[in-house]
Design an enzyme around this catalytic site. Structure first.
Site: not given
Ligand code: ATR
Length: 279
Positions: A64, A68, A241
């Site tokens: 994360t 990335k 999300g």
């Protein structure tokens, strides 16, 4: 023992260990399954991952923020192979030390599509989509959305030049925040980090006038400013999300284990946990 990690900074509040433990239990592979958090120093991904591989022999990792892009470079520079969608995103959130070698994927975009299509019965096919933001999250999403048969994809960003660059990369159209006043969007997706500073991207209410869905990649205990703006503008389905978080995890789990797990019970548990107001 199959060991998994989520790598980030910060990573303390990651829900991935809980999500993956529930997946492992539902797949009946919880014995010998471990999933832990690994906090790497910012700017020291290679050192961190090298030590992790040497000392813990992970089977897989989730990656994360802010690593990335580093994970993508690491995979390619270590003889690994990345999936086409990770290549398009130039970013990786899933590493897999497969028997045939290092493999990497980016499951973020497909996570959002799965959440919308499976959980909320919202089809991307034929949809007129507005994406807000032009950072890594927008790139990951475009890597998948470009193949989903959307009628149109517009990209708008606070710094217009970044939207223009990213739009050119993916052959979609960039527009200014102010250009969105005329509406004409079915789905509006906020990939910006504005919610972190308790702000909404500065688009007018009228941008939402034809929208049936508004989606914020961010989540928190209460509605984000973008979600409030969308609700105040009359959008019926306004989502955060959490569903994407669970679906991207399920795609990673599949990448590692070849097992598709039912995500609904996990979604309910995680949503309850994230949205539960303090007593
Ligand atoms: P990520 O990888 O999470 O996408 P990023 O690459 O830092 O993060 O990108 C953050 C995005 O959020 C950018 O599109 C940024 O806009 P700028 O390019 O103009 O900086 C956007 N963003 C952050 N705060 C914002 C705000 N308050 N209003 C609108 N956009 C914002």
């Amino acid at each position: 023992m199959s060991r998994y990690f989520v790598i980030g900074n910060p990573v303390e509040h990651s829900l991935s260990p809980e999500i993956h433990s529930m997946f492992a239990a539902s797949a009946g592979i919880q014995d010998g399954f471990s999933y832990e958090k690994a906090r790497f120093e910012t700017g020291r991904f290679v050192e961190g991952i090298s030590a992790l591989v040497r000392e813990q022999s992970p089977k897989g990792c989730n990656v994360t923020l802010p690593f990335k892009l580093d994970a993508y470079d690491y995979c390619l520079s270590h003889g690994g192979r990345v999936t086409p969608r990770a290549k398009a995103a130039k970013a990786v959130n899933t590493l897999f030390w497969a028997p045939e070698g290092l493999r990497a994927d980016n499951t973020d975009g497909i996570g959002l599509v799965q959440d919308l299509e499976k959980r909320w019965a919202v089809s991307m096919r034929g949809a007129r989509v507005l994406i807000l933001g032009a950072g890594g999250a927008a790139r990951g999403l475009l890597a998948v959305l470009k193949d989903e048969g959307c009628a149109s994809i517009h990209l708008a960003n606070r710094t217009p030049a970044k939207a223009a660059d990213l739009a050119a990369d993916f052959g979609v159209r960039s527009v200014l925040f102010t250009d969105t006043w005329a509406g004409g969007y079915d789905i509006i997706i906020n990939t910006t980090s504005a919610s972190l500073s308790n702000e909404a991207p500065a688009i007018p209410n009228s941008a939402f006038k034809d929208a049936s869905v508004a989606y914020d990649l961010f989540y928190s205990i209460v509605d984000t400013p973008f979600m409030r703006l969308a609700k105040d503008s009359g959008v019926k389905l306004v989502l955060d999300g959490v569903g994407m978080l669970v679906e991207q995890a399920a795609e990673s789990f599949y990448f590692w284990n070849g097992i598709r797990v039912a995500t609904e019970p996990v979604y309910r548990a995680i949503s309850e946990k994230v949205h539960r107001l303090p007593e």
